[in-house]
Design a protein around this motif. Structure first.
Motif, PDB file in Angstrom:
ATOM      1  N   UNK A  40     103.446 132.294  60.042  1.00 19.03           N
ATOM      2  CA  UNK A  40     102.144 132.114  60.665  1.00 19.03           C
ATOM      3  C   UNK A  40     101.300 131.122  59.878  1.00 19.03           C
ATOM      4  N   UNK A  41     100.378 130.491  60.578  1.00 18.02           N
ATOM      5  CA  UNK A  41      99.353 129.671  59.947  1.00 18.02           C
ATOM      6  C   UNK A  41      98.044 130.433  60.005  1.00 18.02           C
ATOM      7  N   UNK A  57      92.845 136.024  61.856  1.00 17.99           N
ATOM      8  CA  UNK A  57      93.113 135.098  62.957  1.00 17.99           C
ATOM      9  C   UNK A  57      94.166 134.098  62.498  1.00 17.99           C
ATOM     10  N   UNK A  58      95.249 133.987  63.279  1.00 19.08           N
ATOM     11  CA  UNK A  58      96.390 133.163  62.882  1.00 19.08           C
ATOM     12  C   UNK A  58      96.907 132.366  64.079  1.00 19.08           C
ATOM     13  N   UNK A  66      96.821 133.927  67.703  1.00 17.94           N
ATOM     14  CA  UNK A  66      97.204 135.331  67.612  1.00 17.94           C
ATOM     15  C   UNK A  66      96.330 136.023  66.580  1.00 17.94           C
ATOM     16  N   UNK A  67      96.525 137.323  66.476  1.00 22.03           N
ATOM     17  CA  UNK A  67      95.817 138.139  65.492  1.00 22.03           C
ATOM     18  C   UNK A  67      96.843 138.927  64.706  1.00 22.03           C
ATOM     19  N   UNK A 112      98.050 139.496  70.648  1.00 24.04           N
ATOM     20  CA  UNK A 112      97.461 138.341  71.325  1.00 24.04           C
ATOM     21  C   UNK A 112      96.015 138.171  70.869  1.00 24.04           C
ATOM     22  N   UNK A 113      95.556 136.936  70.856  1.00 24.12           N
ATOM     23  CA  UNK A 113      94.191 136.621  70.433  1.00 24.12           C
ATOM     24  C   UNK A 113      93.228 136.816  71.609  1.00 24.12           C
ATOM     25  N   UNK A 114      92.255 137.651  71.413  1.00 23.93           N
ATOM     26  CA  UNK A 114      91.162 137.780  72.373  1.00 23.93           C
ATOM     27  C   UNK A 114      89.945 137.047  71.793  1.00 23.93           C
TER      28      UNK A 114
END
Length: 303
Positions: A40-41, A57-58, A66-67, A112-114
């Motif tokens: 991940x970054x 947060x990635x 993504x989270x 998933x990023x919200x």
């Protein structure tokens, strides 16, 4: 990247950490390992974040936002994983990795990023309650066969023991504790359904998403009746309710409106709202969060 836990998380976990627990001390290394394993970054740690987990947060190796969520064992992250798998993204945030946790996962979830700064709590109160209730309804599904989720009876049993001990040590709260425990016993005698519940649902747990306007996050899943889940939503924005001259009337009207909108028995909702408010108030008092305790116990007295 320095994975410094937000002070809100440090304070909250400090209130509940068992003696000898070193999860917070190990957290930076756990985070580095989780990031490296998933390639991940890292963008940033979410601040102020939650009270039971570190949220980072990635971006994935493919560039997808993504989270990364890391939580101690006592926050039951694997129970959260199992619930998210059961919901499959319907009404809740999606899991972005294999449902089966890898060995040594250490309570890590890739989600998933919200939009972490946009919850239904940002909406006007009436609209917020409507959207939150609609999201909650989608989460009420049958639990999988041979599930390992805690039940409402089990969770509230643990809480009831702590409440009794607090009432002995603090006679001022004893009448409310007695009323809450009596309500619990009556409610558990004949539960109307056994569904998978979010467990800790409130407006701030419903975030804006891309797949659908609102999605729930941060469950502490439990199996039981709908009214138990809805009860936590009743006291949302409790500080605003307490500040209103008509707060007691508004609370009773809210119980009625939420019960009718989700087809839940009003008296069962009132009973679980009483139990959960008293339990939270007594717990807040035990760890010397006096302002929170005062608000919650005054709210409970209205029920």
């Amino acid at each position: 990247m320095v994975f410094e836990p937000p002070q809100r998380l440090v304070r909250a976990l400090g209130e509940t950490a068992p003696e000898g627990d070193d999860w917070l001390e190990r957290l930076p290394e756990l985070a580095r390992e989780a990031v490296a394993r998933r390639e991940l970054t890292v963008e940033r740690v979410q601040v102020p974040g939650g009270r039971s987990s570190l949220v980072v947060l990635v971006r994935t190796a493919g560039g997808q936002p993504a989270v990364l969520k890391l939580a101690p064992r006592r926050a039951r992250p694997e129970s959260e994983r199992a619930a998210l798998v059961r919901w499959g993204g319907l009404g809740a945030v999606q899991l972005l990795e294999d449902p089966s946790p890898p060995a040594g996962n250490g309570g890590v979830l890739l989600l998933e990023r919200l939009r972490p700064d946009v919850s239904v709590r940002t909406l006007p109160e009436a609209k917020a309650l409507l959207e939150a209730a609609g999201t909650l309804r989608r989460l009420w599904v049958d639990p999988p066969g041979e599930h390992g989720f805690e039940t409402v009876a089990e969770r509230t049993g643990r809480q009831a023991r702590a409440m009794r001990a607090s009432a002995v040590a603090d006679p001022e709260v004893a009448p409310l504790v007695d009323a809450a425990l009596t309500a619990r016993e009556e409610l558990l005698a004949d539960p109307p359904e056994h569904r998978l519940l979010h467990g800790t649902f409130r407006q701030s747990k419903v975030l804006a998403g891309e797949r659908t306007p609102w999605l729930a996050v941060g469950p502490d899943p439990v199996v039981g009746e709908h009214a138990f889940d809805l009860a936590r939503l009743v006291r949302d924005r409790v500080e605003d309710l307490i500040a209103q001259p008509s707060g007691a009337t508004t609370t009773r009207r809210r119980v009625k409106r939420l019960a009718e909108s989700l087809d839940v028995d009003r008296e069962r909702l009132r009973g679980w709202t009483l139990f959960r408010a008293v339990e939270s108030g007594v717990r807040a008092r035990r760890v010397r969060r006096e302002r929170d305790a005062e608000l919650l116990l005054e709210f409970a007295a209205w029920l």
